[in-house]
Every structure is written in structure tokens, then in C-alpha cells.
Design an enzyme around this catalytic site. Structure first.
Site, PDB file in Angstrom:
ATOM      1  CE1 TYR A  30     -46.203  27.316 -15.589  1.00 41.25           C
ATOM      2  CE2 TYR A  30     -44.117  28.482 -15.401  1.00 41.25           C
ATOM      3  CZ  TYR A  30     -45.314  28.073 -14.850  1.00 41.25           C
ATOM      4  OH  TYR A  30     -45.622  28.418 -13.564  1.00 41.25           O
ATOM      5  CD  GLU A  52     -45.242  27.186  -8.008  1.00 38.38           C
ATOM      6  OE1 GLU A  52     -44.049  26.952  -7.685  1.00 38.38           O
ATOM      7  OE2 GLU A  52     -45.542  27.766  -9.073  1.00 38.38           O
ATOM      8  CD1 TRP A  60     -41.938  25.698 -14.046  1.00 35.30           C
ATOM      9  CD2 TRP A  60     -42.620  24.931 -12.059  1.00 35.30           C
ATOM     10  NE1 TRP A  60     -43.303  25.627 -14.065  1.00 35.30           N
ATOM     11  CE2 TRP A  60     -43.750  25.161 -12.854  1.00 35.30           C
ATOM     12  CE3 TRP A  60     -42.800  24.431 -10.768  1.00 35.30           C
ATOM     13  CZ2 TRP A  60     -45.053  24.919 -12.414  1.00 35.30           C
ATOM     14  CZ3 TRP A  60     -44.094  24.195 -10.319  1.00 35.30           C
ATOM     15  CH2 TRP A  60     -45.198  24.438 -11.141  1.00 35.30           C
TER      16      TRP A  60
END
Length: 193
Positions: A30, A52, A60
């Protein structure tokens, strides 16, 4: 230490963790391939905004691991498809252990899709990017990376005034980072070069 050298010899922002951590490979991918790279298009930005929002209050890595399933059950985050979701879809999503089963976040995603559909093509992209700050000095340390900025505050207010939900300033700053509106790779990270 704000950078960590991986097995490949590349220094990366230390938030990705070390090679012994089970999340490190997903975070590395990522970090290297997405985070901080400019992203455009209503659909991809709607996906980022939605994910988000789902991340709020969670790590995350949880979202990264569930992202393939999110994409599957949210019709690839096509705003037109998501806008058609009804109560049966909400119940289907609430029963799906492959995603974050939070009714308020699911409803917000559907509502936000309807708001995107009310916009002209490309308007979401233009609106979000209109809040991108001017380039600033690269953060020297992770401690130099803010959680919010005046720009993320303003973006949050602008979206909320249009009816968008789960778009608080911290969430919008994370969106700005993940979609490349800001580049918070710290000094010494190979992506900062």
C-alpha cells in the site's frame, strides 16, 4: 526512527511496521504503490472516501484486508450502483462478516453515493482536489505529519454542507494523504525521493 529499511534494502516510512509483523507486507504494498500517489476520477475517489469513512475508529490494516470484499459487495464502488441500494441491500451488508458491519457507515456510503450522482461527472474529483494544499516542506519525522489541516477542515465543511457523512477533518486528511493531494512520505523514505 521514522524510516525502516526493508529486506529489499529500501527505506520506507516507519508506519508500515517491520518484516516480522503479519501486516507488514500489505502495508508495504500500500505504501509503495498507492499512498501519496495522485488519484483522480469520481469512482476511485468515492471508493477512497467510503473506505476512509469505514476506517474511522479502526486500524487501516483492517480496511486493507477487507477491501476486496468491500469492492465486491459495494458494486466496485460505482456511485450509480450503490445509489440504488435499498433496505434489503443494507440488511445483506449488515450480515456480511467480510466487511465492517456498521449500519451508520453503510447508510452513509449509500447516501453519499446518491449525492455523488447529483453532481456533474468529474465534479467530485474537482471538488476534492480544489482543497489540495500548496506543496509544503516534506515532513522530517512522523511527528511532523498532522492529523488535520486547515484544508482538511475546509474540505470536511464543504462536504458536510452538501450532506455528505463520515467526512470529518481527520478522515478527510487521511483521504488527502491516500489520494496524493498531500505527500507525507518522510525524509529518507524511498518514495520521498
Amino acid at each position: 526512527m521514522d524510516v525502516r529499511v526493508g529486506e529489499d534494502g529500501r527505506a520506507r516510512c516507519a508506519w508500515i511496521g517491520d518484516g516480522g509483523h503479519p501486516a507488514a507486507e500489505e502495508y508495504r504494498r500500500y505504501h509503495d504503490e498507492e499512498w501519496g500517489r495522485p488519484l483522480h476520477g469520481d469512482r476511485p475517489l468515492f471508493e477512497k472516501m467510503s473506505l476512509e469513512g469505514f476506517q474511522a475508529g479502526l486500524s487501516w490494516i483492517t480496511i486493507l484486508r477487507k477491501r476486496p470484499r468491500f469492492r465486491e459487495v459495494f458494486a466496485g464502488f460505482d456511485p450509480a450502483a450503490v445509489a440504488r441500494f435499498d433496505e434489503a441491500d443494507v440488511e445483506r451488508l449488515m450480515a456480511d462478516a467480510g466487511i465492517i458491519r456498521n449500519r451508520a457507515k453503510i447508510l452513509a456510503t449509500i447516501s453519499n453515493a446518491r449525492l455523488v450522482l447529483d453532481m456533474a461527472p468529474g465534479e467530485l474529483d474537482a471538488l476534492l482536489w480544489s482543497f489540495a494544499p500548496d506543496p509544503r516542506p516534506r515532513p522530517r519525522t512522523l511527528g511532523d505529519v498532522p492529523a488535520t489541516t486547515p484544508e482538511s477542515d475546509a474540505l470536511s465543511r464543504a462536504l458536510r454542507s452538501r450532506g455528505f457523512r463520515f467526512v470529518g477533518s481527520t478522515t478527510m486528511y487521511a483521504l488527502m494523504q491516500s489520494s496524493g493531494m498531500v505527500d507525507d512520505h518522510v525524509e529518507g523514505c524511498w518514495r520521498a525521493a
